[in-house]
Scaffold this motif. Sequence first.
Motif, PDB file in Angstrom:
ATOM      1  N   ILE A   1      -3.822   1.327  -8.809  1.00  0.00           N
ATOM      2  CA  ILE A   1      -3.736   2.738  -9.093  1.00  0.00           C
ATOM      3  C   ILE A   1      -4.738   3.186 -10.030  1.00  0.00           C
ATOM      4  CG2 ILE A   1      -1.936   4.332 -10.163  1.00  0.00           C
ATOM      5  CD1 ILE A   1       0.177   2.371  -9.294  1.00  0.00           C
ATOM      6  N   LEU A   2      -4.940   2.698 -11.141  1.00  0.00           N
ATOM      7  CA  LEU A   2      -5.972   3.115 -12.023  1.00  0.00           C
ATOM      8  C   LEU A   2      -7.348   3.152 -11.658  1.00  0.00           C
ATOM      9  CD1 LEU A   2      -4.863   1.013 -15.159  1.00  0.00           C
ATOM     10  CD2 LEU A   2      -4.671   3.364 -14.945  1.00  0.00           C
ATOM     11  N   ASP A   3      -7.744   2.132 -10.643  1.00  0.00           N
ATOM     12  CA  ASP A   3      -9.070   2.220 -10.141  1.00  0.00           C
ATOM     13  C   ASP A   3      -9.067   3.556  -9.020  1.00  0.00           C
ATOM     14  OD1 ASP A   3      -9.757  -0.166 -11.470  1.00  0.00           O
ATOM     15  OD2 ASP A   3      -9.644  -1.472  -9.803  1.00  0.00           O
ATOM     16  N   GLN A   4      -8.306   3.627  -8.333  1.00  0.00           N
ATOM     17  CA  GLN A   4      -8.420   4.577  -7.337  1.00  0.00           C
ATOM     18  C   GLN A   4      -8.234   5.914  -7.960  1.00  0.00           C
ATOM     19  OE1 GLN A   4      -6.769   4.292  -3.369  1.00  0.00           O
ATOM     20  NE2 GLN A   4      -6.842   2.098  -3.465  1.00  0.00           N
ATOM     21  N   TYR A   5      -7.460   6.157  -9.029  1.00  0.00           N
ATOM     22  CA  TYR A   5      -7.101   7.272  -9.717  1.00  0.00           C
ATOM     23  C   TYR A   5      -8.507   7.939 -10.493  1.00  0.00           C
ATOM     24  CZ  TYR A   5      -5.413  10.775 -13.236  1.00  0.00           C
ATOM     25  OH  TYR A   5      -5.318  11.794 -14.040  1.00  0.00           O
TER      26      TYR A   5
ATOM     27  N   GLY B   1      -2.581  -4.751  -1.119  1.00  0.00           N
ATOM     28  CA  GLY B   1      -3.836  -4.627  -1.394  1.00  0.00           C
ATOM     29  C   GLY B   1      -4.697  -5.924  -1.459  1.00  0.00           C
ATOM     30  N   ASN B   2      -6.028  -6.042  -1.510  1.00  0.00           N
ATOM     31  CA  ASN B   2      -6.656  -7.452  -1.746  1.00  0.00           C
ATOM     32  C   ASN B   2      -5.959  -8.349  -2.763  1.00  0.00           C
ATOM     33  OD1 ASN B   2      -8.265  -6.870   0.485  1.00  0.00           O
ATOM     34  ND2 ASN B   2      -9.954  -6.222  -0.542  1.00  0.00           N
ATOM     35  N   GLY B   3      -5.939  -7.829  -4.022  1.00  0.00           N
ATOM     36  CA  GLY B   3      -5.425  -8.621  -5.171  1.00  0.00           C
ATOM     37  C   GLY B   3      -4.109  -9.227  -4.679  1.00  0.00           C
ATOM     38  N   VAL B   4      -3.238  -8.252  -4.323  1.00  0.00           N
ATOM     39  CA  VAL B   4      -1.837  -8.747  -4.010  1.00  0.00           C
ATOM     40  C   VAL B   4      -1.788  -9.911  -2.949  1.00  0.00           C
ATOM     41  CG1 VAL B   4       0.573  -8.257  -3.070  1.00  0.00           C
ATOM     42  CG2 VAL B   4      -0.812  -6.676  -4.857  1.00  0.00           C
ATOM     43  N   ARG B   5      -2.632  -9.636  -2.056  1.00  0.00           N
ATOM     44  CA  ARG B   5      -2.694 -10.762  -0.876  1.00  0.00           C
ATOM     45  C   ARG B   5      -3.293 -11.957  -1.555  1.00  0.00           C
ATOM     46  NH1 ARG B   5      -6.970 -12.644   0.945  1.00  0.00           N
ATOM     47  NH2 ARG B   5      -8.371 -11.002   0.732  1.00  0.00           N
TER      48      ARG B   5
ATOM     49  N   GLU C   1      11.821  17.273  -4.770  1.00  0.00           N
ATOM     50  CA  GLU C   1      10.853  17.646  -3.794  1.00  0.00           C
ATOM     51  C   GLU C   1      10.596  16.941  -2.733  1.00  0.00           C
ATOM     52  OE1 GLU C   1       5.944  18.183  -4.462  1.00  0.00           O
ATOM     53  OE2 GLU C   1       7.173  17.462  -6.123  1.00  0.00           O
ATOM     54  N   MET C   2      10.443  17.369  -1.510  1.00  0.00           N
ATOM     55  CA  MET C   2      10.382  16.479  -0.332  1.00  0.00           C
ATOM     56  C   MET C   2       8.815  16.547   0.025  1.00  0.00           C
ATOM     57  SD  MET C   2      13.473  15.493   0.297  1.00  0.00           S
ATOM     58  CE  MET C   2      13.588  15.007   2.371  1.00  0.00           C
ATOM     59  N   VAL C   3       8.287  15.295   0.237  1.00  0.00           N
ATOM     60  CA  VAL C   3       6.686  15.509   0.650  1.00  0.00           C
ATOM     61  C   VAL C   3       6.664  14.479   1.706  1.00  0.00           C
ATOM     62  CG1 VAL C   3       6.098  15.768  -1.898  1.00  0.00           C
ATOM     63  CG2 VAL C   3       6.200  13.461  -0.864  1.00  0.00           C
ATOM     64  N   GLU C   4       5.333  14.757   2.475  1.00  0.00           N
ATOM     65  CA  GLU C   4       5.186  13.893   3.488  1.00  0.00           C
ATOM     66  C   GLU C   4       4.589  12.543   3.338  1.00  0.00           C
ATOM     67  OE1 GLU C   4       4.736  14.414   7.684  1.00  0.00           O
ATOM     68  OE2 GLU C   4       5.045  16.089   6.649  1.00  0.00           O
ATOM     69  N   GLY C   5       5.216  11.709   4.392  1.00  0.00           N
ATOM     70  CA  GLY C   5       4.739  10.384   4.198  1.00  0.00           C
ATOM     71  C   GLY C   5       3.824  10.021   5.149  1.00  0.00           C
ATOM     72  N   GLU C   6       3.148   8.605   5.130  1.00  0.00           N
ATOM     73  CA  GLU C   6       2.406   8.231   6.173  1.00  0.00           C
ATOM     74  C   GLU C   6       2.871   7.767   7.230  1.00  0.00           C
ATOM     75  OE1 GLU C   6      -1.184   7.833   5.656  1.00  0.00           O
ATOM     76  OE2 GLU C   6      -1.206   8.947   3.737  1.00  0.00           O
TER      77      GLU C   6
ATOM     78  N   ARG D   1       0.864  -1.003  -0.032  1.00  0.00           N
ATOM     79  CA  ARG D   1       0.084  -0.057   0.072  1.00  0.00           C
ATOM     80  C   ARG D   1       0.779   1.320  -0.002  1.00  0.00           C
ATOM     81  NH1 ARG D   1      -5.346  -1.306   0.753  1.00  0.00           N
ATOM     82  NH2 ARG D   1      -5.790  -3.281   1.658  1.00  0.00           N
ATOM     83  N   ALA D   2       2.221   1.363   0.668  1.00  0.00           N
ATOM     84  CA  ALA D   2       2.856   2.411   0.515  1.00  0.00           C
ATOM     85  C   ALA D   2       3.326   2.780  -0.948  1.00  0.00           C
ATOM     86  CB  ALA D   2       4.256   1.898   1.219  1.00  0.00           C
ATOM     87  N   HIS D   3       3.528   1.683  -1.983  1.00  0.00           N
ATOM     88  CA  HIS D   3       4.007   1.945  -3.299  1.00  0.00           C
ATOM     89  C   HIS D   3       2.318   2.675  -3.708  1.00  0.00           C
ATOM     90  CE1 HIS D   3       6.565  -1.649  -2.931  1.00  0.00           C
ATOM     91  NE2 HIS D   3       7.466  -0.490  -3.144  1.00  0.00           N
ATOM     92  N   LEU D   4       1.407   2.075  -3.562  1.00  0.00           N
ATOM     93  CA  LEU D   4       0.052   2.747  -4.310  1.00  0.00           C
ATOM     94  C   LEU D   4       0.037   4.112  -3.700  1.00  0.00           C
ATOM     95  CD1 LEU D   4      -2.852   2.306  -5.250  1.00  0.00           C
ATOM     96  CD2 LEU D   4      -3.528   1.384  -3.025  1.00  0.00           C
ATOM     97  N   ARG D   5       0.367   4.399  -2.400  1.00  0.00           N
ATOM     98  CA  ARG D   5       0.217   5.875  -2.094  1.00  0.00           C
ATOM     99  C   ARG D   5       1.052   7.050  -2.455  1.00  0.00           C
ATOM    100  NH1 ARG D   5      -1.184   3.556   3.322  1.00  0.00           N
ATOM    101  NH2 ARG D   5       1.075   3.558   3.956  1.00  0.00           N
ATOM    102  N   ILE D   6       2.383   6.220  -2.698  1.00  0.00           N
ATOM    103  CA  ILE D   6       3.403   7.090  -3.275  1.00  0.00           C
ATOM    104  C   ILE D   6       3.058   7.449  -4.754  1.00  0.00           C
ATOM    105  CG2 ILE D   6       5.723   7.079  -4.170  1.00  0.00           C
ATOM    106  CD1 ILE D   6       6.670   5.597  -1.863  1.00  0.00           C
ATOM    107  N   ALA D   7       2.634   6.569  -5.674  1.00  0.00           N
ATOM    108  CA  ALA D   7       2.120   6.922  -7.046  1.00  0.00           C
ATOM    109  C   ALA D   7       0.962   7.498  -7.004  1.00  0.00           C
ATOM    110  CB  ALA D   7       1.726   5.418  -7.601  1.00  0.00           C
TER     111      ALA D   7
END
Length: 304
Positions: A115-119, A284-288, A253-258, A61-67
């Motif tokens: 990523i596509l679905d959430q975007y 994500g559910n699919g990866v699990r 560019e430095m941005v905030e993380g979770e 989910r970290a990869h998902l959030r970064i993207a």
Amino acid sequence: MQSSHSPSNLLSHFRTSLQSFPSSTSTFLVLHTTATSTPPSSSPPLKTLHVLDASFNPPTRAHLRIALSALKSTKNVSKPQRLLLLLATQNADKAPKPAAFEHRLAMMTILAQDILDQYSSSHPQPATTDQKDEESLSVDIGITKHPYFHDKAISIELSRYFADPATGKQPQQVHLLGFDSLVRLLDTKYYPPTHTFAPLSALFDRHRIRVTRRTDDGDKYGTLEEQNRTREALANGEREAEGGRKEWAERIEMVEGESEAVSSTKVRDGVGKGDWGLVERLVGNGVREYIQQERLYIGNDEGG
């Protein structure tokens, strides 16, 4: 019934590509592309290419959030949008285990769809075809032989895969890094024989990086202010003796993380312990489901 483009059905394609890749003259290949809509026959030249390069062992989910954070950023006004999920078949620090590369690529296609679905869910449906083309997002799955960021940037350019067919103009790459990757990027031990930042000119002269600061792992990465100091040291000229240029700081560019600690290592440990509740929080559910289906990381005792 599974789609011909389902992760499991793509495994054979990925295996074949990985087998032929080492002996090919190419150092970068796109193996699969998925998009929110069918790309038009003629579309505006690509101005920005976001690149998320990781071991994806597995995607989290970290990869998902970064993207998604980068794609939704108010600073990102380039349309249409394109994201490259990039896997290096050679890594500067990590051996290629425990999950085989073809399984990582299959899980990357699941991440791409997430990523596509959430975007898409965060963008209202455009009223016209032209607007739909402008709001489209394509996610590519690619591999490279290079372990270092500057070489990866060059190999993407040399492939001309993302260049404008009419003019040959290349998009600016925005490499999406975690803070730990920034630390490695700015460590001269990775740049023999001179051990200076000279090789990084290929990256910083034309491209940018977007760094998600780490707020987990206790004191390992320091406070947010201490992490910002990594960029400030470059801006203040403190790295000039090593070949670092002040103006490069403007490309970072430095941005905030979770605040929640999410890592592939924790996922593998969770699978090894049979803690599927933890795994589901981290991926994500699919990866699990894919991990369970393919029995990946069972009895995991290796990093990567």
